[in-house]
Design a protein around this motif. Structure first.
Motif, PDB file in Angstrom:
ATOM      1  N   TYR A 253     -16.641  65.991  59.598  1.00 23.28           N
ATOM      2  CA  TYR A 253     -17.598  65.318  60.602  1.00 23.28           C
ATOM      3  C   TYR A 253     -18.370  64.455  59.386  1.00 23.28           C
ATOM      4  N   ARG A 254     -18.578  65.120  58.445  1.00 20.76           N
ATOM      5  CA  ARG A 254     -20.141  64.115  57.392  1.00 20.76           C
ATOM      6  C   ARG A 254     -19.713  63.747  56.833  1.00 20.76           C
ATOM      7  N   GLU A 255     -18.384  63.338  56.049  1.00 18.86           N
ATOM      8  CA  GLU A 255     -18.145  62.224  55.992  1.00 18.86           C
ATOM      9  C   GLU A 255     -17.355  60.829  56.782  1.00 18.86           C
ATOM     10  N   GLY A 256     -16.762  61.867  57.631  1.00 19.87           N
ATOM     11  CA  GLY A 256     -16.939  61.102  59.337  1.00 19.87           C
ATOM     12  C   GLY A 256     -17.694  60.268  58.991  1.00 19.87           C
ATOM     13  N   VAL A 257     -19.319  60.239  59.269  1.00 13.39           N
ATOM     14  CA  VAL A 257     -20.238  59.429  59.336  1.00 13.39           C
ATOM     15  C   VAL A 257     -20.321  58.227  58.518  1.00 13.39           C
ATOM     16  N   ALA A 258     -20.250  58.753  57.403  1.00 17.80           N
ATOM     17  CA  ALA A 258     -20.060  57.588  56.475  1.00 17.80           C
ATOM     18  C   ALA A 258     -18.771  56.292  56.706  1.00 17.80           C
ATOM     19  N   ALA A 259     -17.493  57.024  56.454  1.00 19.60           N
ATOM     20  CA  ALA A 259     -16.968  56.436  56.652  1.00 19.60           C
ATOM     21  C   ALA A 259     -16.863  55.465  58.152  1.00 19.60           C
ATOM     22  N   GLN A 260     -17.245  56.027  59.183  1.00 17.18           N
ATOM     23  CA  GLN A 260     -17.826  54.932  60.837  1.00 17.18           C
ATOM     24  C   GLN A 260     -18.534  54.271  60.193  1.00 17.18           C
ATOM     25  N   MET A 261     -19.986  54.261  59.000  1.00 18.14           N
ATOM     26  CA  MET A 261     -21.085  53.625  58.948  1.00 18.14           C
ATOM     27  C   MET A 261     -20.457  52.619  57.625  1.00 18.14           C
ATOM     28  N   PHE A 262     -19.347  52.505  56.977  1.00 17.92           N
ATOM     29  CA  PHE A 262     -18.783  51.002  56.541  1.00 17.92           C
ATOM     30  C   PHE A 262     -17.574  50.862  57.451  1.00 17.92           C
ATOM     31  N   TYR A 263     -17.218  51.450  58.088  1.00 16.68           N
ATOM     32  CA  TYR A 263     -15.851  51.027  58.939  1.00 16.68           C
ATOM     33  C   TYR A 263     -16.459  49.350  60.011  1.00 16.68           C
ATOM     34  N   VAL A 264     -17.904  49.800  60.437  1.00 15.81           N
ATOM     35  CA  VAL A 264     -18.503  48.882  61.002  1.00 15.81           C
ATOM     36  C   VAL A 264     -19.169  47.497  60.058  1.00 15.81           C
ATOM     37  N   ALA A 265     -20.016  48.582  59.261  1.00 17.95           N
ATOM     38  CA  ALA A 265     -19.967  46.886  58.617  1.00 17.95           C
ATOM     39  C   ALA A 265     -18.923  46.264  57.860  1.00 17.95           C
ATOM     40  N   ALA A 266     -17.749  46.851  58.097  1.00 16.26           N
ATOM     41  CA  ALA A 266     -16.704  46.109  57.656  1.00 16.26           C
ATOM     42  C   ALA A 266     -15.709  45.231  58.461  1.00 16.26           C
ATOM     43  N   GLN A 267     -15.778  45.690  60.005  1.00 16.49           N
ATOM     44  CA  GLN A 267     -15.737  45.315  61.065  1.00 16.49           C
ATOM     45  C   GLN A 267     -16.951  43.700  61.898  1.00 16.49           C
ATOM     46  N   ILE A 268     -18.260  44.279  61.353  1.00 16.86           N
ATOM     47  CA  ILE A 268     -19.175  43.226  61.364  1.00 16.86           C
ATOM     48  C   ILE A 268     -19.140  41.845  61.086  1.00 16.86           C
ATOM     49  N   MET A 269     -18.650  42.434  59.614  1.00 12.04           N
ATOM     50  CA  MET A 269     -18.747  41.039  58.408  1.00 12.04           C
ATOM     51  C   MET A 269     -17.508  40.359  58.457  1.00 12.04           C
ATOM     52  N   VAL A 270     -16.859  41.408  58.251  1.00 15.67           N
ATOM     53  CA  VAL A 270     -15.328  40.183  59.285  1.00 15.67           C
ATOM     54  C   VAL A 270     -15.270  39.311  59.891  1.00 15.67           C
ATOM     55  N   TRP A 271     -15.843  39.795  61.728  1.00 10.80           N
ATOM     56  CA  TRP A 271     -16.060  38.490  62.280  1.00 10.80           C
ATOM     57  C   TRP A 271     -17.609  37.731  62.626  1.00 10.80           C
ATOM     58  N   THR A 272     -18.555  38.460  61.799  1.00 16.05           N
ATOM     59  CA  THR A 272     -19.408  37.601  61.949  1.00 16.05           C
ATOM     60  C   THR A 272     -19.271  35.691  60.991  1.00 16.05           C
TER      61      THR A 272
END
Length: 436
Positions: A253-272
């Protein structure tokens, strides 16, 4: 052995109603992404300052996710949904005075309030969907619901592409493909700003009205009690302190929170920054936004494909494989200057499709139902990655060139790093599962 149903009949109506919310926040996400480039031109901002739109949008998630979870623990999922819809509509309607004042920071504030509502909806809807059936099918069920998120995103992109961006006078270009807005007199710019800000305002006001209709429908519906709500009624609950301790001890769970943060960052950078990437190739914003639409079509189709594949492939393995695919496409966007690089950038969306719900489902899979609400809040709070990294990418883009290579290409090193870390998370989560 009998296979568990993905959605049981008794939950079907609730499942459909809650799934519709995924489309609502998808619309808000993806009509907002192209507005970064629109505000950059119209308000004559740097790429870094214009990306404060994303900082405000995703900062709202970070601010409100935990308060939303505490509110839901105190009251109910339905109460959280209704408050979320109310805040969503309020933020949308604030675009009216923001356009009147012609204030960039007022627009940022409006989006900040709007995403208070989205934080409530995501903190509520994701764990609610997980709870509507057997735990063994929960990640697949969430992937199915999340498939309707890009449908809303496509609507948002379509509105941006065919209604908003083509009508922006500030984006008119000369024969060389350069915008002419900066060369106009201040009086001409002022007139154009009045027109263009009204064009930007209108779709937000329209979605605010739609959200009010959904608010009424949800208010009239009877929602089933989830396992965590049933335990709360029985007095069998954990304190917030106990929940936080349990969540911290859970490595996946703990590492999942970090992974989710990196995923959303990547998604927003790619689409923006697809629009800025295309702009560097001399492509106007309205045309560039069509590449965003193609990216979203790939994202949507891949969401259904990946949901199907999960019947046969371990979700953790699939997450890592898709992260490798995203990394390869990102390398193409960095190294190749031209239409091929742009196509590589678009192709990343195919591999991003399963990441958010899969990381979410994996992280919560081993979490006690009494801790799910607060656990979901931190996974939603991880969306703050979308607020923190786009301004950094904007600063790189503002450099123009780096060692003779277009800075906009180089800037995609940031999402590349994110995808590598997501791949590592998938492998570590698989190894952790093998120990039990």
């Amino acid at each position: 052995m009998e296979k568990k149903k993905l959605v049981e009949k008794k939950y079907l109506l609730t499942f459909i109603a809650i799934t519709s919310l995924f489309a609502l926040w998808g619309f808000a996400n993806d009509i907002t992404n192209p507005m970064v480039a629109a505000f950059q031109t119209l308000m004559e901002l740097s790429a870094a300052k214009a990306s404060l739109i994303q900082f405000a949008f995703y900062g709202g998630y970070a601010t409100m996710a935990v308060p939303a979870a505490l509110f839901i623990r105190r009251f109910s999922y339905k109460s959280g949904i209704l408050l979320g819809l109310g805040l969503y509509a309020t933020g949308a309607f604030l675009f009216i005075p923001a356009a009147s004042q012609q204030s960039f920071m007022f627009f940022c504030f409006s989006l900040y309030i709007l995403t208070f509502g989205l934080a409530f909806l995501e903190t509520t809807a994701n764990p609610f969907i997980l709870s509507l059936g057997d735990k063994s099918t929960s990640t697949r069920r969430l992937n199915l619901s999340q498939a309707f998120n890009p449908m809303g995103s496509l609507c948002g992109m379509a509105v941006a592409s065919f209604i908003v961006l083509p009508q922006l006078i500030s984006d008119k270009r000369d024969a060389m493909g350069q915008t002419v807005f900066g060369a106009l007199s201040e009086a001409e710019k002022a007139d154009i700003r009045v027109h263009d800000l009204a064009i930007i305002r209108n779709p937000y006001v329209a979605i605010g009205l739609v959200v009010l209709v959904v608010f009424i429908i949800i208010a009239l519906m009877k929602m089933p009690k989830t396992d965590s709500e049933q335990k709360k009624m029985e007095g069998n609950i954990h304190t917030a302190r106990e929940t936080l301790r349990n969540l911290w001890k859970n490595v996946v769970y703990r590492e999942g929170v970090a992974a989710q943060m990196f995923y959303v960052a990547a998604q927003i950078m790619v689409w923006t920054f697809i629009i800025q990437y295309a702009d560097n190739l001399g492509i106007d914003k309205a045309t560039a936004q069509t590449y965003n639409i193609v990216a979203m079509v790939l994202f949507l189709s891949s969401r259904f494909i990946s949901t199907f594949l999960m019947r046969y492939v371990n979700t953790r393995v699939l997450l890592s494989v898709f992260a490798v695919g995203a990394s390869v496409c990102t390398l193409g966007a960095i190294l190749i200057v031209g239409k091929v690089g742009l196509c590589s950038l678009v192709g990343i969306s195919f591999f991003m499709s399963l990441m958010f719900p899969t990381i979410y489902g994996i992280a919560l899979e081993g979490v006690d139902s009494r801790d799910t609400t607060l656990g979901a809040a931190f996974l939603v709070m991880a969306i703050v990655g979308g607020a923190l990294m786009p301004p950094l990418q904007g600063m790189i883009i503002d450099c123009g060139t780096i060692m003779g290579h277009p800075a906009v290409n180089v800037s995609f090193v940031l999402p590349l790093l994110c995808f590598v870390l997501i791949c590592i998370y998938g492998l570590r989560a698989k190894n952790a599962m093998a120990k039990f």
